[in-house]
Design an enzyme around this catalytic site. Structure first.
Site, PDB file in Angstrom:
ATOM      1  N   GLU A 147       0.802  -1.235   0.000  1.00  0.00           N
ATOM      2  CA  GLU A 147       0.000   0.000   0.000  1.00  0.00           C
ATOM      3  C   GLU A 147       0.830   1.278   0.000  1.00  0.00           C
ATOM      4  O   GLU A 147       0.598   2.185   0.806  1.00  0.00           O
ATOM      5  CB  GLU A 147      -0.969  -0.022   1.190  1.00  0.00           C
ATOM      6  CG  GLU A 147      -1.854  -1.261   1.204  1.00  0.00           C
ATOM      7  CD  GLU A 147      -2.773  -1.355   2.401  1.00  0.00           C
ATOM      8  OE1 GLU A 147      -2.662  -0.525   3.325  1.00  0.00           O
ATOM      9  OE2 GLU A 147      -3.619  -2.282   2.425  1.00  0.00           O
ATOM     10  N   GLU A 252      -6.091 -10.780  -1.467  1.00  0.00           N
ATOM     11  CA  GLU A 252      -6.918 -10.614  -0.253  1.00  0.00           C
ATOM     12  C   GLU A 252      -8.398 -10.619  -0.624  1.00  0.00           C
ATOM     13  O   GLU A 252      -9.188  -9.803  -0.140  1.00  0.00           O
ATOM     14  CB  GLU A 252      -6.545  -9.320   0.473  1.00  0.00           C
ATOM     15  CG  GLU A 252      -5.063  -9.241   0.810  1.00  0.00           C
ATOM     16  CD  GLU A 252      -4.675  -8.012   1.634  1.00  0.00           C
ATOM     17  OE1 GLU A 252      -5.557  -7.370   2.224  1.00  0.00           O
ATOM     18  OE2 GLU A 252      -3.471  -7.703   1.676  1.00  0.00           O
TER      19      GLU A 252
HETATM   20  C1  GLA Z   1      -4.928  -4.678   4.264  1.00  0.00           C
HETATM   21  C2  GLA Z   1      -3.721  -5.493   4.655  1.00  0.00           C
HETATM   22  C3  GLA Z   1      -4.114  -6.801   5.240  1.00  0.00           C
HETATM   23  C4  GLA Z   1      -5.213  -6.643   6.246  1.00  0.00           C
HETATM   24  C5  GLA Z   1      -6.363  -5.937   5.635  1.00  0.00           C
HETATM   25  C6  GLA Z   1      -7.470  -5.840   6.649  1.00  0.00           C
HETATM   26  O1  GLA Z   1      -5.519  -5.123   3.136  1.00  0.00           O
HETATM   27  O2  GLA Z   1      -2.862  -5.727   3.573  1.00  0.00           O
HETATM   28  O3  GLA Z   1      -3.006  -7.353   5.880  1.00  0.00           O
HETATM   29  O4  GLA Z   1      -4.771  -5.936   7.371  1.00  0.00           O
HETATM   30  O5  GLA Z   1      -5.924  -4.656   5.242  1.00  0.00           O
HETATM   31  O6  GLA Z   1      -7.527  -6.951   7.440  1.00  0.00           O
END
Ligand code: GLA
Length: 371
Positions: A147, A252
């Site tokens: 990020e 994710e």
């Molecule tokens: C981001 C992070 C993850 C997690 C999510 C929320 O996407 O990369 O590790 O913390 O937020 O759980």
């Protein structure tokens, strides 16, 4: 136990259905890593062939205090053992991030002033060397930087950027490569499906590649909504990074079903109306029992359809896509249950496969049937 048995016995399994295309992973929490979760663990073992750690490899949990004695390897070691003993491909998540990183990392030894560039680089180097080095040859994929971009595609004004400067990203990749030359190194971010942010990521990757920085893959977090991203946006995004010669992982995946989080993107207002209790209010205040509330059948079908179309996009780009990871095992495990119930995954709170599970399996079968 009957419910657990039913979910495990589901045939074909996700990993079986996708075995000719990409790995199917899941993010695991501490209860699952230590095999205390009797509902989740059988599902993990039967359905998935890759693991990501939800938290245990983040800087905060694994390196809470400064210095060589400041590490807490126990849960991460167990994570790696759990994955290896089940023959799973392992992901390391994550090395450099603006969140879940302890304050001390950014403070000088006096505990008050901001650390200087050289010291922060040294800390980053020590951390990466220690953590990646410890699991060298065992963790295959690393989310090296998480990020780093803002929504407009410019670099996020994180403390990493402010203290070190733009080259903190290149340095992190170089240090990770030094610690494990065979690991696949990823840049990981959310909302890259949005063109502004995606263009920023493409420019960042090009810059790193021009400098000879060892970046091998991009992770699309894909925290999706019922109305975003479209299959076309997903497909274009994968394509944009594949064209740069990178592999792509969906890292994710979940689909937020709460009406309040759709940010008015949905054209179907009736859909929001059907699920009023999903509004953001503390569950307890509403008297909601997070374990028993069900998603209305109509929304189940929308969710299944959304999963099917996203998997259609992943399958279309199966040459570039190496791994698709769900962010949690069952709906009850999801990070999206924050003061509201949510139903973002393929297994419900009892570990039962949902219509979305069937839709994901069917997407693979139809894809192969059409070949
Ligand atoms: C981001 C992070 C993850 C997690 C999510 C929320 O996407 O990369 O590790 O913390 O937020 O759980």
């Amino acid at each position: 136990m009957a419910a657990v048995f039913a979910a495990c016995a589901t045939e074909p399994t996700l990993k079986e259905a996708y075995k000719n295309n990409f790995l199917i992973g899941v993010a695991v929490n501490t209860n699952q890593i230590f095999e205390h979760d009797q509902r989740g663990v059988p599902i993990i073992k039967s359905q998935f062939n890759s693991l990501s750690p939800e938290n245990v490899l983040k800087w905060g949990p694994i390196h809470p205090h400064p210095g060589p004695d400041g590490y807490n390897f126990g849960p991460a070691d167990r994570y790696v053992e759990f994955g290896e003993s089940n023959h799973m491909t392992l992901v390391g998540h994550t090395l450099v991030w603006h969140s879940q990183t302890p304050q001390w990392v950014f403070l000088a030894d006096d505990g008050t002033n901001t650390v200087d560039r050289d010291t922060l680089l040294q800390r980053m180097h020590d951390h990466i060397q220690t953590v990646v080095g410890r699991y060298r040859g065992r963790i295959k994929y690393w989310d090296v930087v998480n990020e780093a971009l803002a929504e407009d595609g410019t670099l996020r004004k994180s403390r990493w950027l402010k203290i070190i400067g733009e080259d903190y990203i290149a340095k992190a990749f170089e240090y990770a490569h030094e610690a494990d030359p065979n690991a696949v190194l990823r840049y990981n971010d959310f909302s890259l499906e949005n063109p502004l942010k995606r263009n920023g990521a493409v420019e960042l990757v090009k810059k790193l590649q021009a400098q000879g920085v060892p970046i091998h893959a991009v992770g699309l977090q894909c925290h999706a909504k019922l109305d975003w991203p479209t299959a076309e946006q997903e497909s274009d995004t994968i394509d944009a990074f594949a064209k740069l010669g990178l592999k792509v992982a969906i890292t994710e995946l979940d689909i937020d079903t709460s009406a309040s989080s759709q940010q008015n993107r949905s054209a179907d207002i009736s859909l929001n109306g059907q699920d009023q209790t999903n509004a953001v209010k503390p569950a307890a205040q509403l008297g909601i029992n997070l374990n028993t509330n069900r998603l209305p059948d109509s929304v189940q079908q929308v969710l299944a359809q959304r999963y099917a179309e996203l998997f259609g996009a992943f399958l279309k780009h199966r040459d570039a896509v190496t791994l698709v990871t769900f962010w949690g095992v069952t709906d009850g495990d999801s990070w999206l249950n924050r003061g509201r119930r949510n139903h973002p995954l393929l297994f419900d709170r009892n570990g039962q496969p949902k219509p979305a599970f069937d839709a994901v399996i069917k997407a693979a079968e139809e894809f192969h049937g059409s070949k």
